[in-house]
Scaffold this motif. Sequence first.
Motif, PDB file in Angstrom:
ATOM      1  N   ALA A  93     -11.752  50.513  -7.651  1.00  0.00           N
ATOM      2  CA  ALA A  93     -12.712  51.542  -7.229  1.00  0.00           C
ATOM      3  C   ALA A  93     -13.879  50.898  -6.502  1.00  0.00           C
ATOM      4  O   ALA A  93     -14.272  49.756  -6.801  1.00  0.00           O
ATOM      5  CB  ALA A  93     -13.216  52.322  -8.441  1.00  0.00           C
ATOM      6  N   PRO A  94     -14.466  51.590  -5.532  1.00  0.00           N
ATOM      7  CA  PRO A  94     -15.627  51.032  -4.830  1.00  0.00           C
ATOM      8  C   PRO A  94     -16.832  50.938  -5.751  1.00  0.00           C
ATOM      9  O   PRO A  94     -16.942  51.656  -6.752  1.00  0.00           O
ATOM     10  CB  PRO A  94     -15.871  52.042  -3.693  1.00  0.00           C
ATOM     11  CG  PRO A  94     -15.279  53.321  -4.185  1.00  0.00           C
ATOM     12  CD  PRO A  94     -14.091  52.933  -5.027  1.00  0.00           C
ATOM     13  N   GLU A  95     -17.744  50.056  -5.430  1.00  0.00           N
ATOM     14  CA  GLU A  95     -18.960  49.895  -6.206  1.00  0.00           C
ATOM     15  C   GLU A  95     -19.808  51.174  -6.130  1.00  0.00           C
ATOM     16  O   GLU A  95     -19.914  51.793  -5.064  1.00  0.00           O
ATOM     17  CB  GLU A  95     -19.778  48.711  -5.696  1.00  0.00           C
ATOM     18  CG  GLU A  95     -19.143  47.359  -5.970  1.00  0.00           C
ATOM     19  CD  GLU A  95     -19.136  47.042  -7.456  1.00  0.00           C
ATOM     20  OE1 GLU A  95     -20.089  47.466  -8.150  1.00  0.00           O
ATOM     21  OE2 GLU A  95     -18.186  46.389  -7.902  1.00  0.00           O
ATOM     22  N   VAL A  96     -20.396  51.536  -7.239  1.00  0.00           N
ATOM     23  CA  VAL A  96     -21.257  52.721  -7.282  1.00  0.00           C
ATOM     24  C   VAL A  96     -22.673  52.315  -6.885  1.00  0.00           C
ATOM     25  O   VAL A  96     -23.262  51.414  -7.502  1.00  0.00           O
ATOM     26  CB  VAL A  96     -21.265  53.346  -8.687  1.00  0.00           C
ATOM     27  CG1 VAL A  96     -22.201  54.556  -8.719  1.00  0.00           C
ATOM     28  CG2 VAL A  96     -19.862  53.744  -9.095  1.00  0.00           C
ATOM     29  N   PRO A  97     -23.237  52.926  -5.868  1.00  0.00           N
ATOM     30  CA  PRO A  97     -24.605  52.553  -5.474  1.00  0.00           C
ATOM     31  C   PRO A  97     -25.616  52.987  -6.523  1.00  0.00           C
ATOM     32  O   PRO A  97     -25.409  53.970  -7.247  1.00  0.00           O
ATOM     33  CB  PRO A  97     -24.807  53.324  -4.155  1.00  0.00           C
ATOM     34  CG  PRO A  97     -23.878  54.488  -4.249  1.00  0.00           C
ATOM     35  CD  PRO A  97     -22.681  53.998  -5.026  1.00  0.00           C
ATOM     36  N   GLU A  98     -26.692  52.235  -6.626  1.00  0.00           N
ATOM     37  CA  GLU A  98     -27.756  52.597  -7.551  1.00  0.00           C
ATOM     38  C   GLU A  98     -28.461  53.848  -7.045  1.00  0.00           C
ATOM     39  O   GLU A  98     -28.755  53.980  -5.856  1.00  0.00           O
ATOM     40  CB  GLU A  98     -28.757  51.452  -7.691  1.00  0.00           C
ATOM     41  CG  GLU A  98     -28.197  50.230  -8.399  1.00  0.00           C
ATOM     42  CD  GLU A  98     -29.288  49.227  -8.695  1.00  0.00           C
ATOM     43  OE1 GLU A  98     -30.480  49.577  -8.521  1.00  0.00           O
ATOM     44  OE2 GLU A  98     -28.951  48.100  -9.096  1.00  0.00           O
ATOM     45  N   LEU A  99     -28.728  54.748  -7.991  1.00  0.00           N
ATOM     46  CA  LEU A  99     -29.395  55.996  -7.636  1.00  0.00           C
ATOM     47  C   LEU A  99     -30.901  55.825  -7.721  1.00  0.00           C
ATOM     48  O   LEU A  99     -31.416  55.144  -8.612  1.00  0.00           O
ATOM     49  CB  LEU A  99     -28.953  57.121  -8.578  1.00  0.00           C
ATOM     50  CG  LEU A  99     -27.482  57.527  -8.506  1.00  0.00           C
ATOM     51  CD1 LEU A  99     -27.189  58.623  -9.526  1.00  0.00           C
ATOM     52  CD2 LEU A  99     -27.127  58.018  -7.118  1.00  0.00           C
TER      53      LEU A  99
END
Length: 255
Positions: free
Chosen positions: A32-38
Amino acid sequence: MTAPSPVPPPAPPPPSSRERILARIRAAVADAPEVPELTDQDRRYRRRHAPDDPAALVGLLHENLADYRAVVHRTTPAGLPALVGRLLAGHGARRVAVPPGLPDAWLATAVADGVELVADSGDLTARQLDVVEAVVTGCALAIAETGTLVLDGGPAQGRRALTLVPDLHVCVVRVPDQVVASVPLALPLLDPRRPLTWISGPSATSDIELDRVEGVHGPRRLEVILVEHGPDAEPDERPGPGAGGGHTGSSGSPV
């Protein structure tokens, strides 16, 4: 003489259920792609659901207070003393607790009718409060979407025990000045260091069989007076028909 064979190391323990579950999750999301910080800008939560209309907010507050079985009244500043006196008389309340800073005019009619005022400066015990039949207070603000009154111990509100022990609580709300639409809009207006009490209807609880009991954690009866300013304000009152409510302290537990 031959040397003894080395003892093999003990076998590692089998993975626990937790480790097996986490391993499956890691395997499932490996590609899975990295989840960007919100950031706060990314969290675009709706801060209100009601229209930005003071009259509509007051109407919504009235409706939700009534839904929590509070009895709601609407009057003008000139009509407030007579209404408070009538409500106390209707409940047979002859001894009424008064928090510091409550305007004398609010209870002028009640005093003329012979009601005894019990001033509280923080020294009344729970036993003394238990023989008081009612308390009259103001509030810090009211939340329309949830039908909630918030007290913070400020002027005309008193300490928390004052609104938890007497069986009847009469609370005055200035509308639309003290009305906000939602909890997210209310929180910035409140000081978290103060003793916040959140009230949604009379005190009520139920057991696992849904047997409802009122008055366990606070007053069994809640009368809310919406004091409207302006020439168009008209007296009105509607008792609530339905659901449950209760008192909640700032810690989030019923009090």
